[in-house]
Design an enzyme around this catalytic site. Structure first.
Site, short mmCIF file in Angstrom:
data_model
loop_
_atom_site.label_atom_id
_atom_site.label_comp_id
_atom_site.label_asym_id
_atom_site.label_seq_id
_atom_site.Cartn_x
_atom_site.Cartn_y
_atom_site.Cartn_z
N PHE A 1 -4.54 6.38 -9.69
CA PHE A 1 -3.71 7.09 -8.72
C PHE A 1 -4.59 7.75 -7.64
O PHE A 1 -5.81 7.62 -7.65
CB PHE A 1 -2.86 8.14 -9.44
CG PHE A 1 -1.52 7.63 -9.92
CD1 PHE A 1 -1.25 6.27 -10.04
CD2 PHE A 1 -0.50 8.52 -10.24
CE1 PHE A 1 -0.01 5.81 -10.47
CE2 PHE A 1 0.75 8.08 -10.67
CZ PHE A 1 0.99 6.73 -10.79
N ASP B 1 -0.40 5.69 -0.52
CA ASP B 1 -1.21 6.79 0.03
C ASP B 1 -2.60 6.39 0.52
O ASP B 1 -3.31 5.64 -0.15
CB ASP B 1 -1.45 7.86 -1.04
CG ASP B 1 -0.24 8.18 -1.87
OD1 ASP B 1 0.85 7.72 -1.54
OD2 ASP B 1 -0.41 8.89 -2.87
N ARG C 1 -1.67 15.48 -10.89
CA ARG C 1 -2.36 14.35 -10.25
C ARG C 1 -2.86 14.66 -8.85
O ARG C 1 -2.49 15.66 -8.25
CB ARG C 1 -1.43 13.13 -10.19
CG ARG C 1 -0.10 13.35 -9.54
CD ARG C 1 0.68 12.02 -9.51
NE ARG C 1 2.01 12.21 -8.97
CZ ARG C 1 3.10 12.38 -9.70
NH1 ARG C 1 3.02 12.40 -11.02
NH2 ARG C 1 4.28 12.54 -9.13
N MET D 1 0.84 -1.20 0.00
CA MET D 1 0.00 0.00 0.00
C MET D 1 0.87 1.24 0.00
O MET D 1 1.99 1.22 0.52
CB MET D 1 -0.94 0.05 1.21
CG MET D 1 -0.30 0.62 2.47
SD MET D 1 -1.47 0.81 3.84
CE MET D 1 -2.71 1.83 3.10
N GLU E 1 2.70 16.84 -4.70
CA GLU E 1 1.73 15.76 -4.85
C GLU E 1 0.71 15.86 -3.72
O GLU E 1 0.96 16.47 -2.69
CB GLU E 1 2.42 14.40 -4.74
CG GLU E 1 3.55 14.18 -5.75
CD GLU E 1 4.18 12.79 -5.63
OE1 GLU E 1 4.07 12.03 -6.58
OE2 GLU E 1 4.76 12.49 -4.57
C1 FRU Z 1 2.34 9.87 -3.79
C2 FRU Z 1 2.01 9.38 -5.20
C3 FRU Z 1 0.87 10.18 -5.80
C4 FRU Z 1 0.29 9.23 -6.79
C5 FRU Z 1 0.42 7.92 -6.06
C6 FRU Z 1 0.66 6.75 -6.97
O1 FRU Z 1 2.91 8.86 -3.01
O2 FRU Z 1 3.13 9.42 -6.01
O3 FRU Z 1 1.29 11.40 -6.37
O4 FRU Z 1 -1.04 9.52 -7.08
O5 FRU Z 1 1.50 8.04 -5.17
O6 FRU Z 1 0.64 5.54 -6.28
#
Ligand code: FRU
Length: 486
Positions: free
Chosen positions: A127, A68, A189, A66, A241
């Site tokens: 994502f 985020d 994103r 896992m 992010e």
């Molecule tokens: C942050 C990230 C986000 C992206 C996700 C992909 O950890 O890089 O920017 O949406 O993880 O798993």
């Protein structure tokens, strides 16, 4: 019906539902891909049941990787937490959205995987993103769709009142890079969606080509149609992010993950001008922590969970979330975090307590085998110049944790925590040790999450005082697991 009328009808219909045949195919693909992903997670889960290093009071998938936390939300009286899941390994890849549910924010259970990459539409990863409750009572997820094309912002909507199954929104993509007119955006994103007055707003992370990390702001009246408002705030790091833009009391708090320690800015948000104006900034957590996401609970508290990262590879699991933290903002704009008070329900009845006075030396103030516990302690720094709390694993010279208080300076290892009020002689700390994770909270709202080794060894807790004397008193509780039905 004439050909023109048929075209007009099906043209209108495509915003609300895809053609029945395509929809059937999409649902068959969903069911097949989700069943395959569930089997893979379950198989990984069977192999790691007896791993003594795997946390039991921190949220983590039944097996595999896992990262985020995604779209935490209160919906129809239950709390939902989604998360970036790789069902096929204990490393990053194949991003799906896993799903946990809770009635009380303390005890949790697994729900079926919520989002899958729609392979037939060229989607490779789902994502990070957010969830909101639609005016029609359905749960709507916003996320970034990744494929062999530019990123796009997509949505999915729950099929049932329990939010156990989702359908991709028929109008996907809801936003593409073309919606920025002439502005070229990279690394676009991680939508975060909120409502103010009669409108919905979305912020997405990224940066202008050649520019710095920023949040891009969008607006909608109905959640299905979005327009770009502009860049609401730009920072100094190369990319941002997972932005969150939340209101706590009078203040707005912008939280963002700049590929390094997660930072926040408190300030004001002017939605008519589309600008966030910061007044104060700092670090959310100095530890092994990234990409947090939060929700407003039934009492109006804002709770935040972050991803704890940096576990060893090859164990069939990797990654967990922090404990739920209640956010606050001080008069000077500093962000404070405290463990959710309801976590006391995890304490086993029998606690142990200790008192110690040390003068230029150390005392062992706790020792044990069990590796999931909570300690509440108060240090009184009498004449001591420096006080250190150490968690040591048997036979290991390097502490799992060393917490140092010297002058007005607080540190965990080399990392600074917000100082206590100047001249203060007492300090309250909460430490949660959950096998290979430690979280420390200071009474002033500073905190740190760390991955630690040697979860299977007996441990000691030490108090050290240098340059004078210090007193300590503590109480420790073993903790029971948060999992219902695992
Ligand atoms: C942050 C990230 C986000 C992206 C996700 C992909 O950890 O890089 O920017 O949406 O993880 O798993």
């Amino acid at each position: 019906m004439g050909p023109l009328l048929v075209w007009v009808l099906s043209g209108c219909a495509c915003l609300t539902s895809a053609s029945p045949l395509a929809e059937d195919d999409a649902l068959a693909e969903r069911d097949r891909l989700l069943a395959q992903a569930e089997r893979s997670v379950a198989e990984a889960g069977r192999k790691l049941k007896n791993d003594p290093t795997r946390p039991i009071v921190h949220l983590l998938p039944p097996g595999n990787w896992m990262n985020d936390p995604n779209g935490p939300i209160r919906f129809n009286g239950a709390y939902h937490m989604f998360y970036q899941l790789n069902p096929y390994g204990d490393n990053w890849g194949n991003m799906h959205w896993g799903h946990f549910r809770s009635d009380d924010l303390v005890f949790w259970k697994d729900d079926p995987i919520a989002l899958w990459p729609s392979k037939s539409r060229g989607e490779e990863h789902c994502f990070s993103g957010a969830a909101v409750v639609r005016p029609d009572g359905k749960l709507m997820i916003f996320y970034t769709s990744i494929g062999k094309r530019d990123p796009e912002q997509w949505a999915a909507v729950s099929e049932d009142a329990d939010a156990r199954t989702f359908r991709k929104h028929p109008a996907n993509p809801l936003l593409t890079l073309k919606d920025h007119g002439g502005l070229k955006i990279d690394d676009w994103r991680d939508p975060y969606v909120f409502r103010e007055g009669s409108k919905w707003y979305m912020v997405v992370g990224g940066h202008r080509a050649g520019g710095k990390g920023c949040i891009l702001l969008y607006q909608s009246g109905d959640l299905d149609h979005w327009t770009f408002r502009g860049i609401a705030h730009e920072g100094t790091e190369n990319n941002w992010e997972c932005p969150n833009l939340i209101r706590i009391g009078e203040k707005w708090v912008l939280i963002y993950s700049p590929h390094g320690p997660v930072r926040y800015k408190t300030g004001t948000l002017d939605l008519s001008a589309g600008r966030f104006v910061p007044e104060h900034e700092g670090v959310v957590d100095v530890g092994d922590y990234y990409a947090p996401n939060g929700l407003y609970d039934a009492q109006g508290r804002h709770l935040l969970w972050g991803w704890i990262r940096g576990f060893p590879e090859g164990k069939g699991w990797n990654g967990c979330l922090t404990l739920p933290r209640v956010l606050g903002v001080t008069a000077s704009g500093r962000l404070t975090q405290q463990p959710l008070p309801e976590l006391k329900a995890l304490r086993e009845a029998q606690s142990s307590s200790a008192k110690a006075s040390v003068e230029n030396g150390h005392a062992v103030v706790g020792t044990g085998h069990e590796s999931t516990w909570e300690v509440e302690l108060t240090i009184t720094r009498k004449s001591a110049k420096q006080v250190v709390i150490k968690l040591l694993a048997e036979g290991r010279p390097t502490p799992l944790l060393d917490f140092t208080w010297q002058g007005d300076d607080l540190r965990v290892g080399e990392s600074k925590l917000p100082p206590p009020s100047p001249g203060s002689r007492t300090l309250g700390l909460k430490i949660f040790r959950d096998r290979s994770v430690v979280e420390v909270y200071t009474e002033d709202g500073g905190c740190v999450a760390r991955v630690v080794a040697d979860a299977d060894r007996p441990w000691d807790l030490w108090l050290e005082a240098e340059g004078g004397g210090a007193d300590l008193q503590l109480e420790r509780w073993p903790l029971r697991t948060i999992w219902k039905g695992r």
